[in-house]
Design a protein around this motif. Structure first.
Motif, mmCIF file in Angstrom:
data_model
loop_
_atom_site.group_PDB
_atom_site.id
_atom_site.type_symbol
_atom_site.label_atom_id
_atom_site.label_comp_id
_atom_site.label_asym_id
_atom_site.label_seq_id
_atom_site.Cartn_x
_atom_site.Cartn_y
_atom_site.Cartn_z
ATOM 1 N N GLY A 1 -11.049 1.612 -8.607
ATOM 2 C CA GLY A 1 -9.851 1.513 -8.115
ATOM 3 C C GLY A 1 -9.030 0.218 -8.400
ATOM 4 N N ASP A 2 -9.872 -0.995 -8.656
ATOM 5 C CA ASP A 2 -9.358 -1.959 -8.713
ATOM 6 C C ASP A 2 -8.700 -2.230 -10.293
ATOM 7 O OD1 ASP A 2 -9.568 -3.367 -6.380
ATOM 8 O OD2 ASP A 2 -11.538 -4.314 -6.778
ATOM 9 N N TYR A 3 -9.445 -1.587 -11.204
ATOM 10 C CA TYR A 3 -8.751 -1.192 -12.351
ATOM 11 C C TYR A 3 -7.461 -0.541 -12.472
ATOM 12 C CZ TYR A 3 -12.446 -3.732 -14.703
ATOM 13 O OH TYR A 3 -13.613 -4.736 -15.147
ATOM 14 N N PHE B 1 -0.746 1.113 -6.361
ATOM 15 C CA PHE B 1 -2.020 1.594 -6.124
ATOM 16 C C PHE B 1 -2.847 0.090 -5.794
ATOM 17 C CE2 PHE B 1 -6.585 2.785 -6.801
ATOM 18 C CZ PHE B 1 -6.470 4.149 -6.257
ATOM 19 N N ARG B 2 -3.803 0.514 -4.584
ATOM 20 C CA ARG B 2 -4.726 -0.636 -4.337
ATOM 21 C C ARG B 2 -6.136 -0.172 -4.293
ATOM 22 N NH1 ARG B 2 -0.698 -2.817 -0.275
ATOM 23 N NH2 ARG B 2 0.031 -4.890 -1.079
ATOM 24 N N GLY B 3 -6.934 -1.056 -4.981
ATOM 25 C CA GLY B 3 -8.459 -0.750 -4.884
ATOM 26 C C GLY B 3 -8.940 -0.371 -3.797
ATOM 27 N N GLY C 1 -3.272 -9.076 -13.108
ATOM 28 C CA GLY C 1 -3.727 -9.894 -12.129
ATOM 29 C C GLY C 1 -4.844 -11.105 -12.942
ATOM 30 N N THR C 2 -6.039 -11.005 -12.377
ATOM 31 C CA THR C 2 -7.085 -12.080 -13.311
ATOM 32 C C THR C 2 -7.596 -11.049 -14.237
ATOM 33 O OG1 THR C 2 -8.836 -11.430 -11.631
ATOM 34 C CG2 THR C 2 -7.551 -13.316 -10.953
ATOM 35 N N GLY C 3 -7.600 -9.755 -14.124
ATOM 36 C CA GLY C 3 -8.247 -8.688 -15.322
ATOM 37 C C GLY C 3 -9.737 -8.462 -14.704
ATOM 38 N N ASN C 4 -9.988 -8.859 -13.650
ATOM 39 C CA ASN C 4 -11.198 -8.852 -12.781
ATOM 40 C C ASN C 4 -11.262 -7.971 -11.648
ATOM 41 O OD1 ASN C 4 -13.148 -10.333 -14.627
ATOM 42 N ND2 ASN C 4 -11.654 -11.818 -13.789
ATOM 43 N N PRO C 5 -11.895 -6.884 -11.363
ATOM 44 C CA PRO C 5 -12.110 -6.484 -9.950
ATOM 45 C C PRO C 5 -12.283 -7.098 -8.964
ATOM 46 C CG PRO C 5 -13.734 -5.585 -11.227
ATOM 47 C CD PRO C 5 -13.116 -6.334 -12.204
ATOM 48 N N GLY D 1 0.789 -4.923 -7.274
ATOM 49 C CA GLY D 1 0.917 -3.454 -7.703
ATOM 50 C C GLY D 1 0.655 -2.707 -6.476
ATOM 51 N N GLY D 2 0.622 -3.210 -5.386
ATOM 52 C CA GLY D 2 0.651 -2.487 -4.021
ATOM 53 C C GLY D 2 1.485 -1.311 -3.791
ATOM 54 N N ASN D 3 2.578 -1.439 -4.306
ATOM 55 C CA ASN D 3 3.581 -0.212 -4.181
ATOM 56 C C ASN D 3 3.153 0.946 -4.977
ATOM 57 O OD1 ASN D 3 3.997 -1.767 -6.671
ATOM 58 N ND2 ASN D 3 5.830 -0.620 -7.011
ATOM 59 N N SER E 1 5.135 -9.491 -4.424
ATOM 60 C CA SER E 1 4.383 -8.276 -3.819
ATOM 61 C C SER E 1 4.936 -7.072 -4.388
ATOM 62 C CB SER E 1 4.019 -8.600 -2.445
ATOM 63 O OG SER E 1 5.142 -8.305 -1.767
ATOM 64 N N GLY E 2 3.885 -6.318 -4.680
ATOM 65 C CA GLY E 2 4.359 -5.186 -5.296
ATOM 66 C C GLY E 2 5.373 -4.078 -4.363
ATOM 67 N N GLU E 3 4.951 -4.268 -2.950
ATOM 68 C CA GLU E 3 5.840 -3.694 -2.214
ATOM 69 C C GLU E 3 7.177 -3.891 -2.127
ATOM 70 O OE1 GLU E 3 4.997 -5.504 2.321
ATOM 71 O OE2 GLU E 3 3.753 -3.905 1.556
ATOM 72 N N THR F 1 -7.273 -10.300 -6.386
ATOM 73 C CA THR F 1 -5.804 -9.958 -5.881
ATOM 74 C C THR F 1 -5.040 -10.518 -6.789
ATOM 75 O OG1 THR F 1 -5.322 -11.525 -4.593
ATOM 76 C CG2 THR F 1 -6.366 -9.663 -3.492
ATOM 77 N N THR F 2 -3.759 -10.020 -6.766
ATOM 78 C CA THR F 2 -2.725 -10.543 -7.668
ATOM 79 C C THR F 2 -2.173 -11.834 -7.112
ATOM 80 O OG1 THR F 2 -1.194 -9.267 -6.614
ATOM 81 C CG2 THR F 2 -1.555 -8.514 -8.694
ATOM 82 N N ASP F 3 -2.734 -12.330 -5.769
ATOM 83 C CA ASP F 3 -2.398 -13.603 -5.168
ATOM 84 C C ASP F 3 -3.148 -14.473 -6.042
ATOM 85 O OD1 ASP F 3 -0.195 -12.604 -3.671
ATOM 86 O OD2 ASP F 3 -1.617 -12.812 -1.878
HETATM 87 N N1 UDP Z 1 -6.542 -6.094 -8.893
HETATM 88 C C1 UDP Z 1 -7.859 -6.679 -9.179
HETATM 89 N N2 UDP Z 1 -7.947 -7.837 -9.814
HETATM 90 C C2 UDP Z 1 -6.933 -8.675 -9.934
HETATM 91 C C3 UDP Z 1 -5.546 -8.450 -9.296
HETATM 92 C C4 UDP Z 1 -5.500 -6.976 -8.776
HETATM 93 O O1 UDP Z 1 -8.576 -5.835 -9.114
HETATM 94 O O2 UDP Z 1 -7.110 -9.791 -10.304
HETATM 95 C C5 UDP Z 1 -6.237 -4.845 -8.289
HETATM 96 C C6 UDP Z 1 -6.730 -4.824 -6.731
HETATM 97 O O3 UDP Z 1 -7.140 -3.328 -6.414
HETATM 98 C C7 UDP Z 1 -5.412 -4.777 -5.943
HETATM 99 C C8 UDP Z 1 -4.291 -4.140 -6.908
HETATM 100 O O4 UDP Z 1 -4.830 -4.624 -8.288
HETATM 101 O O5 UDP Z 1 -5.335 -4.205 -4.874
HETATM 102 C C9 UDP Z 1 -2.861 -4.460 -6.768
HETATM 103 O O6 UDP Z 1 -2.660 -5.962 -6.486
HETATM 104 P P1 UDP Z 1 -2.457 -6.586 -5.224
HETATM 105 O O7 UDP Z 1 -2.910 -5.603 -3.898
HETATM 106 O O8 UDP Z 1 -2.682 -7.892 -5.153
HETATM 107 O O9 UDP Z 1 -1.024 -6.296 -5.117
HETATM 108 P P2 UDP Z 1 0.275 -6.637 -4.017
HETATM 109 O O10 UDP Z 1 -0.324 -6.765 -2.671
HETATM 110 O O11 UDP Z 1 0.723 -8.039 -4.387
HETATM 111 O O12 UDP Z 1 1.346 -5.625 -4.495
#
Ligand code: UDP
Length: 240
Positions: free
Chosen positions: A73-75, A58-60, A134-138, A54-56, A14-16, A141-143
């Motif tokens: 935000g997701d992009y 930005f999170r959409g 991630g998946t390339g789509n809003p 990417g949570g460290n 995870s980004g954090e 999540t990266t999970d």
């Molecule tokens: N995101 C998205 N589509 C994806 C993967 C990520 O839109 O397929 C965006 C979404 O806004 C997400 C942000 O990227 O909040 C960062 O990813 P994530 O929150 O999963 O990161 P983590 O919690 O693992 O640090």
């Protein structure tokens, strides 16, 4: 509980965790420490795919709460994962590990686009492939991106390195009586709505029979311990 011997794994961070001791962004010293652990794991002969959140940065959802369009935000969140991927690539290559970054959103001057067969070739050549964006789509999540790439690349397990040492029956940060599961089924995670990964990611792993190993990556040496079956973790898998 000893883990089976895996040949190819997908490690999702995870980004954090990249913040290390900071409150935001990247702690280069900690990224280097993580890279050294990943290198040590690779040196045991494992093929490694990496996905970093990417949570460290930005999170959409957080952006949407402050009035930004969710999709914008997701992009932005996906772009944040590319920055993290580049930071990890840099740290790994400084340690002499060959890597390639492949992004689900093509950005030709920064890294390769995601091409499954090309990623396969990189792995065969002993490189670590870092899948970014991630998946390339809003609305994902990266999970889910990690589960998707794990399935596509034929990974034998998805290791989720995060800030907690497994899956609990309630939030261990709020409830000191919370119990950690050693193993738990995909179905229970989904039916009890346990916060391991989002439901889409868990369902994708269930369909493709990919065990999810949840462990804390914050403790030094834990990745190796978990893979050696000596660590603390929760394995999400089919009912045994
Ligand atoms: N995101 C998205 N589509 C994806 C993967 C990520 O839109 O397929 C965006 C979404 O806004 C997400 C942000 O990227 O909040 C960062 O990813 P994530 O929150 O999963 O990161 P983590 O919690 O693992 O640090």
């Amino acid at each position: 509980m000893p883990l089976p011997q895996f040949k190819r794994i997908l490690l999702k961070l995870s980004g954090e965790v990249l913040m290390g001791r900071q409150q935001f962004g990247l702690d280069p010293e900690f990224v280097t420490e993580l890279a050294a652990e990943i290198k040590a794991t690779k040196d045991t002969g494992l093929e490694i795919c990496l996905v970093i959140g990417g949570g460290n940065i930005f999170r959409g959802v957080a952006g949407a709460a402050k009035g930004l369009d969710r999709t914008t935000g997701d992009y932005m969140g996906m772009l944040a994962t590319v920055m993290n991927a580049l930071a990890m690539q840099n740290a790994l290559e400084r340690l002499g590990v060959e890597t390639r970054v492949q992004s689900a959103i093509p950005m030709a001057s920064v890294c390769e686009p995601y091409i499954r067969r090309r990623a396969e070739r990189h792995l065969q050549k002993g490189r670590i492939v870092i899948f970014a964006a991630g998946t390339g789509n809003p609305f994902f999540t990266t999970d889910t991106g990690a589960a998707l790439r794990a399935a596509e690349m034929g990974c034998h397990a998805l290791l989720k390195g995060t800030s907690v040492d497994g899956v609990y029956d309630s939030d261990p940060k709020k409830n000191p009586q919370a119990n950690r599961f050693d193993t738990i089924s995909y179905d229970k995670v989904l039916s009890d709505n346990l916060k391991v990964m989002d439901a889409a990611a868990v369902a994708l792993c269930r369909e493709n029979h990919i065990p999810i190993v949840v462990f804390s990556i914050r403790e030094k040496g834990n990745l190796a311990r978990v893979l050696a079956g000596e660590g603390v973790q929760t394995i999400v898998q089919e009912e045994v």
